[in-house]
Design a protein around this motif. Structure first.
Motif, PDB file in Angstrom:
ATOM      1  N   GLN A 362      32.262   0.029   8.848  1.00 56.06           N
ATOM      2  CA  GLN A 362      33.911  -0.309   9.686  1.00 56.06           C
ATOM      3  C   GLN A 362      35.058   0.704   8.846  1.00 56.06           C
ATOM      4  O   GLN A 362      36.040   0.995   9.676  1.00 56.06           O
ATOM      5  N   ARG A 363      35.102   0.810   7.800  1.00 53.99           N
ATOM      6  CA  ARG A 363      36.233   0.762   7.244  1.00 53.99           C
ATOM      7  C   ARG A 363      36.021   2.437   7.419  1.00 53.99           C
ATOM      8  O   ARG A 363      36.802   3.569   7.578  1.00 53.99           O
ATOM      9  N   THR A 364      34.892   3.163   7.169  1.00 57.14           N
ATOM     10  CA  THR A 364      34.835   4.766   7.542  1.00 57.14           C
ATOM     11  C   THR A 364      35.570   4.826   9.116  1.00 57.14           C
ATOM     12  O   THR A 364      36.089   6.034   9.083  1.00 57.14           O
ATOM     13  N   LEU A 365      34.539   4.572   9.934  1.00 55.08           N
ATOM     14  CA  LEU A 365      34.892   4.825  11.260  1.00 55.08           C
ATOM     15  C   LEU A 365      36.657   4.005  11.982  1.00 55.08           C
ATOM     16  O   LEU A 365      37.234   5.178  12.091  1.00 55.08           O
ATOM     17  N   SER A 366      36.952   3.336  11.253  1.00 54.66           N
ATOM     18  CA  SER A 366      38.529   3.281  11.702  1.00 54.66           C
ATOM     19  C   SER A 366      39.381   4.266  10.488  1.00 54.66           C
ATOM     20  O   SER A 366      40.352   4.584  10.978  1.00 54.66           O
ATOM     21  N   PHE A 367      38.793   4.506   9.268  1.00 55.51           N
ATOM     22  CA  PHE A 367      39.826   5.574   8.932  1.00 55.51           C
ATOM     23  C   PHE A 367      39.570   6.703   9.533  1.00 55.51           C
ATOM     24  O   PHE A 367      40.809   7.812  10.290  1.00 55.51           O
TER      25      PHE A 367
END
Length: 517
Positions: A362-367
């Motif tokens: 989630q944090r990788t894709l959101s970034f």
């Protein structure tokens, strides 16, 4: 290249009651292995089904006020429904009341008669209806009111009747030699030792017919007898493979089976009786029997009388399908007994799936959605940290393959989670949120390495969590055609510029509902 085939079976489940966690657990393990093999390029046959004959079924039907076939139809359907609900990928579902099975069992009986391994005599001994098994005097214990009990705790009764016998006593030495020549035939090793000890203790001829009830397959040429339920039941594995047509495409492709997965309570039938039947009929013996352990519930033995039977459908309702699948395969060293604890389920879901894999993605894709134009970034030169993460990701298939080839399912999931852990440490150390300001090119490389690790994690988690893994792969822009193990490592690397859909959380945290006052 020779095409790779793999035939895996669950035991066929006895239809005297509805499915419980033990049934779900055995079939789930088989489903994981079948899915893994398919993704790894194998042509797989995955069989499950129901065992529908015997005195216990006859009595259960009578208690329900219906005929045995109607009773079996009803309960067998509940096992089919469980397979659908648990998202099992079985290729066949066999019932021992089917015509194809009656044909196969009677053909096997005739082969055993022709080879001189079945003879008519009289049986007198202790029989447990609940277990559908005969026991020796020295195996029994005394229960309340002078009732003798089998090792399983089932009450036994003295039975005397005409019976056909299988010459099991003639097969002891050949079985021992077979076990010694095939050390991986019985796993785990502790179970192999138990079987070796049992066989070395001496085998007695096995009663293989009954005359005191009628719900079963008639003995060819002597319909006063019906076949002992275990000879009937075990034959299902070759029935589904096409026996008695040993020239059929299915039989020549898939028999002998690669793996019979069983609970430890029925190991003797699969590792002693079944190989002896096959050898006596001059048929190939299956390649492996794996006997897994039993579950307890919050430290207590599971039993109807305690009211603590675990319903797999309720677990799915409460925790989610893929979360339940993950927990059951992750929590206990596969082969050992295990304890089901609600706190442990929530712990695995929240720490490993939500905070571990889910949060990493989630944090990788959101970034990426905010900082790389919602597309796969273009990597620059890789440094040692990048190489180490990618090397761990690329080697994961070999590690998991080796573990699952020994049915060490828990080890494979630990290897998988080790990469989740490594990727989370990598993102914390590399801190792309800082690089965004100080070194945007390096940020792109770090994000690409993370996406590549997540891609391989998602591909390798498909056998365990098929639906969640598919959602994750969709968010990485990985097409359905690029999700097999042939696309792991270099062949499937993410291409810079591939659009990334809007990220959505796949593994929500589990929060226990609080009862309102």
């Amino acid at each position: 290249m020779t095409h790779k085939n793999y035939y895996i079976t669950t035991p066929i489940y006895y239809v005297n009651d509805k499915p419980h966690i033990g049934h779900a657990y055995t079939s789930l393990a088989c489903d994981v292995l079948a899915r893994f093999k398919r993704l790894d390029g194998y042509d797989v046959m995955f069989l499950t089904g129901t065992d529908e004959h015997g005195q216990k079924v006859e009595k259960s039907a009578e208690a329900a006020g219906i005929d045995p076939k109607t009773f079996c139809d009803r309960v067998s359907l509940s096992f089919r429904d469980l397979a659908k609900t648990m998202n099992f990928s079985n290729d066949d579902f066999i019932r021992t009341t089917e015509t194809r099975h009656v044909t196969a069992v009677q053909a096997l009986w005739q082969q055993l008669v022709a080879s001189g391994n079945i003879y008519l005599g009289d049986y007198a001994g202790w029989y447990a209806v609940r277990d559908e098994a005969f026991y020796q005097e020295d195996e029994l214990t005394d229960g309340p009111n002078g009732q003798k009990l089998a090792p399983s705790g089932a009450p036994v009764e003295w039975v005397k009747e005409p019976s056909y016998f299988f010459r099991l006593s003639a097969w002891g030495d050949r079985l021992i030699k077979f076990y010694e020549d095939n050390p991986g035939f019985i796993l785990p090793t502790s179970r192999r030792n138990e079987v070796m000890s049992f066989v070395k203790g001496g085998l007695k001829d096995l009663s293989v017919s009954r005359t005191t009830f009628k719900w079963g397959i008639p003995v060819p040429g002597d319909e006063a007898h019906i076949m002992y339920v275990w000879l009937d039941a075990l034959t299902n594995y070759i029935t589904a493979a096409g026996y008695p047509d040993t020239e059929s495409a299915t039989y020549t492709k898939f028999w002998p089976a690669d793996l019979h997965m069983v609970g430890k309570d029925i190991l003797r039938f699969h590792a002693v009786y079944w190989p002896a039947f096959l050898m006596a009929a001059d048929l190939p013996v299956q390649k492996r029997v794996f006997a897994h352990g039993w579950w307890t519930n919050e430290g207590q033995k599971i039993s109807k009388s305690l009211g603590n039977v675990i319903d797999p459908l309720k677990l799915i309702e409460e925790y989610g399908l893929d979360q339940t699948r993950y927990f059951l395969m992750r929590e206990v060293p596969f082969g050992n007994d295990g304890d089901f604890r609600k706190a442990a389920v929530v712990g695995r879901i929240n720490s490993e799936l939500a905070n571990g894999f889910g949060n990493l993605a989630q944090r990788t894709l959101s970034f990426c959605a905010k900082n790389t134009n919602a597309s796969v970034p273009a990597p620059g030169p890789l440094n040692d940290a990048d190489d180490a993460l990618l090397a761990q990701a690329d080697s994961l298939i070999e590690q998991m393959r080796a573990s699952l080839d020994e049915q060490s399912i828990h080890v494979a999931l630990q290897q998988w989670f080790d990469l989740v852990d490594a990727a989370n440490k990598y993102i914390d150390v590399e801190a792309p949120w800082t690089l965004r300001k100080t070194d945007p090119a390096r940020m792109q490389t770090v994000l690409w390495c993370l996406l590549e690790a997540i891609r391989q994690l998602a591909i390798l988690s498909q056998p365990f969590m098929p639906q969640a893994s598919a959602k994750m792969l969709e968010q990485l822009g990985v097409s359905e055609a690029a999700r097999s193990f042939a696309h792991l490592g270099e062949p499937g690397r993410l291409r810079a510029g591939t659009p990334l859909p809007t990220p959505q959380g796949v593994f929500p945290r589990h929060v226990e509902a609080v009862a309102s006052v």
